[in-house]
Design a protein around this motif. Structure first.
Motif, PDB file in Angstrom:
ATOM      1  N   GLU A  84       0.816  -1.215   0.000  1.00  0.00           N
ATOM      2  CA  GLU A  84       0.000   0.000   0.000  1.00  0.00           C
ATOM      3  C   GLU A  84       0.852   1.268   0.000  1.00  0.00           C
ATOM      4  N   ALA A  85       2.009   1.209   0.687  1.00  0.00           N
ATOM      5  CA  ALA A  85       2.903   2.373   0.737  1.00  0.00           C
ATOM      6  C   ALA A  85       3.505   2.694  -0.626  1.00  0.00           C
ATOM      7  N   SER A  86       3.412   1.755  -1.570  1.00  0.00           N
ATOM      8  CA  SER A  86       3.972   1.963  -2.911  1.00  0.00           C
ATOM      9  C   SER A  86       3.012   2.689  -3.844  1.00  0.00           C
ATOM     10  N   LEU A  87       1.745   2.852  -3.440  1.00  0.00           N
ATOM     11  CA  LEU A  87       0.766   3.527  -4.286  1.00  0.00           C
ATOM     12  C   LEU A  87       1.177   4.981  -4.532  1.00  0.00           C
ATOM     13  N   PRO A  88       0.805   5.546  -5.678  1.00  0.00           N
ATOM     14  CA  PRO A  88       1.342   6.851  -6.074  1.00  0.00           C
ATOM     15  C   PRO A  88       0.740   8.068  -5.383  1.00  0.00           C
ATOM     16  N   GLY A  89      -0.357   7.903  -4.685  1.00  0.00           N
ATOM     17  CA  GLY A  89      -0.985   9.074  -4.082  1.00  0.00           C
ATOM     18  C   GLY A  89      -1.756   9.866  -5.126  1.00  0.00           C
ATOM     19  N   ASP A  90      -1.862  11.196  -4.921  1.00  0.00           N
ATOM     20  CA  ASP A  90      -2.728  11.997  -5.785  1.00  0.00           C
ATOM     21  C   ASP A  90      -1.992  12.778  -6.863  1.00  0.00           C
ATOM     22  N   LYS A  91      -0.716  12.521  -7.045  1.00  0.00           N
ATOM     23  CA  LYS A  91       0.044  13.244  -8.066  1.00  0.00           C
ATOM     24  C   LYS A  91      -0.369  12.770  -9.467  1.00  0.00           C
ATOM     25  N   THR A  92      -0.501  13.725 -10.384  1.00  0.00           N
ATOM     26  CA  THR A  92      -0.845  13.410 -11.772  1.00  0.00           C
ATOM     27  C   THR A  92       0.411  13.434 -12.641  1.00  0.00           C
ATOM     28  N   THR A  93       0.317  12.833 -13.796  1.00  0.00           N
ATOM     29  CA  THR A  93       1.439  12.862 -14.729  1.00  0.00           C
ATOM     30  C   THR A  93       1.751  14.282 -15.158  1.00  0.00           C
ATOM     31  N   GLU A  94       0.728  15.101 -15.343  1.00  0.00           N
ATOM     32  CA  GLU A  94       0.955  16.499 -15.710  1.00  0.00           C
ATOM     33  C   GLU A  94       1.811  17.206 -14.653  1.00  0.00           C
ATOM     34  N   TRP A  95       1.495  16.970 -13.373  1.00  0.00           N
ATOM     35  CA  TRP A  95       2.252  17.598 -12.293  1.00  0.00           C
ATOM     36  C   TRP A  95       3.682  17.064 -12.268  1.00  0.00           C
ATOM     37  N   VAL A  96       3.827  15.747 -12.392  1.00  0.00           N
ATOM     38  CA  VAL A  96       5.161  15.146 -12.313  1.00  0.00           C
ATOM     39  C   VAL A  96       6.032  15.622 -13.475  1.00  0.00           C
TER      40      VAL A  96
END
Length: 282
Positions: free
Chosen positions: A266-278
């Motif tokens: 579960e700790a490996s999940l990306p959270g709420d960041k989008t590809t546009e932001w990254v």
């Protein structure tokens, strides 16, 4: 007149068929799929992200995840294509495969060349070092301050991160992949081997105690990255559908069960960041 019109229609139809054949072989991914061609997934030998089993079948949590999403989309005709890490983006754009699954971090420099899915994992960096970490290496700045030699894979995002922290070009050794990173540190040709925590931990665990892995939490927040699945930019139509299916699959009980054996939790999940932001911030 009718005969002439019929001949013209036949000729036009033959032309369309010929163009369809060309598109099936070299066109966008959607055309390949429509023509019944397999979806070719490209990856390097990057345990536990993506690597080949003894029989050549795709293993690793990014491969398993990608195949799971494709199945949700109704596609199960997959062809694995292994290459070296540095050949992934060139190979994708040259049409040697259709999707990059190798656990590739989303970076601004890469976003210029390929299109990424939404993030599927948040990835921290770490180092492998000699037992006891004699040079007290914990982050990229400690490498620069101590004049340490870092070894990493050609094309890895660690190269940019190290240079940004002040590590000189002369102190960055580039090798094909994880096996060579481990060999360089074990032979003391490098003071630290750099990669993702997933990969460095696997190397340390397999080394029989000859190296140890550093704590990824010692890294600054801006060294964390998000990995996605890579597509050619002209396959945006397929990528949009992939993202839609991925939204339902990511974090599901089915997905978490499939990737658990590779250390993805579960700790490996990306959270709420989008590809546009990254793409804009990494």
């Amino acid at each position: 007149m009718k005969n002439q019109l019929l001949k013209s229609m036949i000729a036009a139809g033959a032309g369309l068929l010929a163009l369809g054949g060309i598109a099936a072989n070299a066109g966008p991914l959607a055309d390949r799929v429509a023509a019944g061609e397999p979806i070719r997934i490209g990856f390097a030998n990057e345990i536990p992200f993506a690597y080949p089993a003894e029989d050549g079948s795709p293993k690793g949590f990014v491969n398993v995840f990608t195949i799971g999403v494709l199945k949700k989309m109704g596609y199960d005709k997959i062809e694995p294509v292994q290459t070296e890490w540095g050949g992934l983006i060139p190979g994708l754009n040259a049409g040697r495969f259709d999707i990059v699954t190798g656990g590739m971090n989303i970076l601004a420099s890469r976003c210029e060349n390929i299109a990424f899915s939404e993030p599927m994992t948040k990835v921290g960096d770490a180092f492998i070092v000699a037992p006891g970490n004699p040079k007290k290496i914990g982050d990229y700045k400690s490498l620069a301050d101590g004049g340490a030699v870092m070894v990493t894979g050609a094309g890895y995002s660690n190269i940019e991160a190290a240079k940004a922290a002040g590590v000189t070009e002369a102190n960055i050794m580039q090798v094909p992949g994880p096996t060579e990173i481990l060999a360089a540190v074990k032979a003391a040709r490098a003071d630290a081997g750099a990669g993702t925590y997933f990969t460095m931990k696997q190397l340390a665990d397999s080394s029989g105690g000859s190296v140890e892995v550093t704590d990824p939490n010692a890294m600054p927040e801006d060294s964390f990255n998000w990995a996605g699945i890579g597509f050619r930019k002209d396959d945006q139509d397929f990528l949009d559908k992939f993202n839609a299916a991925m939204k339902e699959y990511l974090g599901s009980e089915e997905m978490m069960k499939a990737v658990a054996e590779y250390g993805y939790a579960e700790a490996s999940l990306p959270g709420d960041k989008t590809t546009e932001w990254v793409c804009a911030n990494r």
